[in-house]
Design an enzyme around this catalytic site. Structure first.
Site, mmCIF file in Angstrom:
data_model
loop_
_atom_site.group_PDB
_atom_site.id
_atom_site.type_symbol
_atom_site.label_atom_id
_atom_site.label_comp_id
_atom_site.label_asym_id
_atom_site.label_seq_id
_atom_site.Cartn_x
_atom_site.Cartn_y
_atom_site.Cartn_z
ATOM 1 N N GLU A 1 -11.769 -19.596 -15.329
ATOM 2 C CA GLU A 1 -10.400 -20.115 -15.223
ATOM 3 C C GLU A 1 -10.482 -21.564 -14.758
ATOM 4 O O GLU A 1 -10.755 -21.848 -13.605
ATOM 5 C CB GLU A 1 -9.569 -19.264 -14.258
ATOM 6 C CG GLU A 1 -9.348 -17.863 -14.806
ATOM 7 C CD GLU A 1 -8.086 -17.185 -14.305
ATOM 8 O OE1 GLU A 1 -7.217 -17.865 -13.718
ATOM 9 O OE2 GLU A 1 -7.984 -15.968 -14.507
ATOM 10 N N ASP B 1 -3.015 -14.858 -19.259
ATOM 11 C CA ASP B 1 -3.033 -15.564 -17.970
ATOM 12 C C ASP B 1 -1.607 -15.611 -17.428
ATOM 13 O O ASP B 1 -0.677 -16.005 -18.138
ATOM 14 C CB ASP B 1 -3.587 -16.977 -18.126
ATOM 15 C CG ASP B 1 -3.974 -17.553 -16.768
ATOM 16 O OD1 ASP B 1 -4.508 -16.802 -15.931
ATOM 17 O OD2 ASP B 1 -3.717 -18.743 -16.526
ATOM 18 N N PHE C 1 1.759 -3.786 -9.996
ATOM 19 C CA PHE C 1 0.529 -4.310 -9.379
ATOM 20 C C PHE C 1 0.816 -5.715 -8.877
ATOM 21 O O PHE C 1 1.919 -6.263 -9.084
ATOM 22 C CB PHE C 1 -0.631 -4.301 -10.397
ATOM 23 C CG PHE C 1 -0.423 -5.235 -11.556
ATOM 24 C CD1 PHE C 1 -0.918 -6.539 -11.526
ATOM 25 C CD2 PHE C 1 0.276 -4.828 -12.685
ATOM 26 C CE1 PHE C 1 -0.718 -7.406 -12.607
ATOM 27 C CE2 PHE C 1 0.481 -5.682 -13.766
ATOM 28 C CZ PHE C 1 -0.016 -6.982 -13.717
ATOM 29 N N GLY C 2 -0.153 -6.296 -8.218
ATOM 30 C CA GLY C 2 -0.050 -7.694 -7.776
ATOM 31 C C GLY C 2 1.208 -7.970 -6.964
ATOM 32 O O GLY C 2 1.528 -7.260 -6.013
ATOM 33 N N ARG D 1 5.357 -10.737 -19.197
ATOM 34 C CA ARG D 1 4.323 -10.208 -20.114
ATOM 35 C C ARG D 1 4.973 -9.506 -21.297
ATOM 36 O O ARG D 1 4.524 -9.668 -22.434
ATOM 37 C CB ARG D 1 3.402 -9.241 -19.343
ATOM 38 C CG ARG D 1 2.312 -8.589 -20.196
ATOM 39 C CD ARG D 1 1.190 -8.002 -19.363
ATOM 40 N NE ARG D 1 0.608 -9.042 -18.521
ATOM 41 C CZ ARG D 1 0.871 -9.199 -17.223
ATOM 42 N NH1 ARG D 1 1.671 -8.355 -16.593
ATOM 43 N NH2 ARG D 1 0.327 -10.186 -16.547
HETATM 44 P P1 ITT Z 1 -7.531 -11.378 -15.410
HETATM 45 O O1 ITT Z 1 -7.592 -12.874 -15.169
HETATM 46 O O2 ITT Z 1 -8.867 -10.728 -15.520
HETATM 47 O O3 ITT Z 1 -6.632 -11.022 -16.562
HETATM 48 P P2 ITT Z 1 -6.036 -11.340 -12.948
HETATM 49 O O4 ITT Z 1 -5.307 -10.236 -12.234
HETATM 50 O O5 ITT Z 1 -6.890 -12.258 -12.129
HETATM 51 O O6 ITT Z 1 -6.861 -10.667 -14.130
HETATM 52 P P3 ITT Z 1 -4.264 -13.554 -13.605
HETATM 53 O O7 ITT Z 1 -5.222 -14.605 -13.198
HETATM 54 O O8 ITT Z 1 -3.478 -13.773 -14.840
HETATM 55 O O9 ITT Z 1 -4.999 -12.152 -13.797
HETATM 56 O O10 ITT Z 1 -3.250 -13.164 -12.473
HETATM 57 C C1 ITT Z 1 -2.806 -14.057 -11.527
HETATM 58 C C2 ITT Z 1 -2.242 -13.315 -10.358
HETATM 59 O O11 ITT Z 1 -0.912 -12.913 -10.665
HETATM 60 C C3 ITT Z 1 -3.002 -12.071 -9.924
HETATM 61 O O12 ITT Z 1 -2.961 -12.050 -8.506
HETATM 62 C C4 ITT Z 1 -2.175 -10.927 -10.501
HETATM 63 O O13 ITT Z 1 -2.234 -9.766 -9.699
HETATM 64 C C5 ITT Z 1 -0.784 -11.529 -10.489
HETATM 65 N N1 ITT Z 1 0.019 -11.023 -11.590
HETATM 66 C C6 ITT Z 1 -0.168 -11.270 -12.918
HETATM 67 N N2 ITT Z 1 0.738 -10.617 -13.639
HETATM 68 C C7 ITT Z 1 1.519 -9.947 -12.755
HETATM 69 C C8 ITT Z 1 2.607 -9.071 -12.879
HETATM 70 O O14 ITT Z 1 3.079 -8.722 -14.061
HETATM 71 N N3 ITT Z 1 3.142 -8.576 -11.769
HETATM 72 C C9 ITT Z 1 2.670 -8.897 -10.550
HETATM 73 N N4 ITT Z 1 1.638 -9.700 -10.349
HETATM 74 C C10 ITT Z 1 1.063 -10.223 -11.435
#
Ligand code: ITT
Length: 211
Positions: free
Chosen positions: A33, A62, A170-171, A197
């Protein structure tokens, strides 16, 4: 076979609803990244790297949380901030803000080694001049990879930062409220119907059906 490139099973769960005909599978590949203010260049670089790695069509996802009162931070740094501060701490810090509006953004980057016809969706064609100036290249050469076109699909959803609620998603989902509910309070289909998304995937799925 289309490979959905992510290390995050939560993303795969959501993407599967749009790409259900068995023609897509997860590629658990941690692409580099690059540092950038926007998601597009990160997704484009990631898609080129993933395509070189997989040798078949790839879709990189991303995403990030952009908080208005922090001028868009954490944005492209969202994963790093989740790992270091954690989601609850982000809410605590944002609780002091007058403006707690925020948005999720998602950029999908598709690469299959071929060029794309002009269309309303952005295409990142890489730095062709740099690639040409570098002369003959090999597959491992970053300059040659730069020239691979990547088609980008963007999705956006507005909301605001709230105290954590809900067990789903998640996240940052528990602290992101849209229309009175956090994303963690929605099931996958409801989140997809309004999410960053979901919107990007719907655009991609429509375009990909003709490809
Ligand atoms: P990959 O890069 O392997 O796809 P990642 O989780 O690191 O996995 P990102 O860099 O795109 O993916 O994610 C950035 C952050 O945003 C990461 O902390 C995710 O948990 C969060 N995130 C991404 N999409 C989200 C969603 O739909 N809801 C909540 N958090 C999200």
């Amino acid at each position: 076979m289309l490979r959905y490139v992510t290390t995050n099973p939560g993303k795969v769960r959501e993407a599967e609803r749009y790409l259900t005909d068995g023609s897509v599978s997860q590629l658990d590949f941690d692409y580099t990244e690059v540092q950038a203010d926007e998601l597009g260049p990160i997704a484009a670089r990631g898609a080129r790297e993933a395509y070189r790695h997989a040798g078949e069509p790839v879709l990189v996802d991303d995403a990030g949380l952009f908080i208005e009162g922090f001028d868009g931070f954490p944005g492209p740094y969202s994963a790093y901030v989740e790992e270091t501060l954690g989601v609850e701490r982000v809410h605590e810090i944002a609780a002091d803000l007058d403006d707690r509006r925020a948005a999720f953004r998602c950029t999908l980057g598709y690469c299959d080694g071929e060029a794309f016809a002009a269309s309303p969706d952005p295409v990142d064609r890489g730095d062709r001049d740099a690639a040409a100036a570098a002369g003959p290249t090999t597959d491992d050469d970053p300059a040659s990879a730069e020239a691979l076109p990547v088609k980008l699909f963007e999705g956006y959803v507005p909301g605001r930062i709230v105290a954590p609620r809900g067990d789903g998603g998640f996240g940052y989902d528990p602290i992101f409220e849209h229309d009175g509910e956090t994303f963690a309070e929605m099931d996958t289909d409801r989140k997809n119907a309004v999410s960053h998304r979901g919107r990007a995937l719907a655009k991609f799925a429509e375009w990909y059906a003709d490809r």
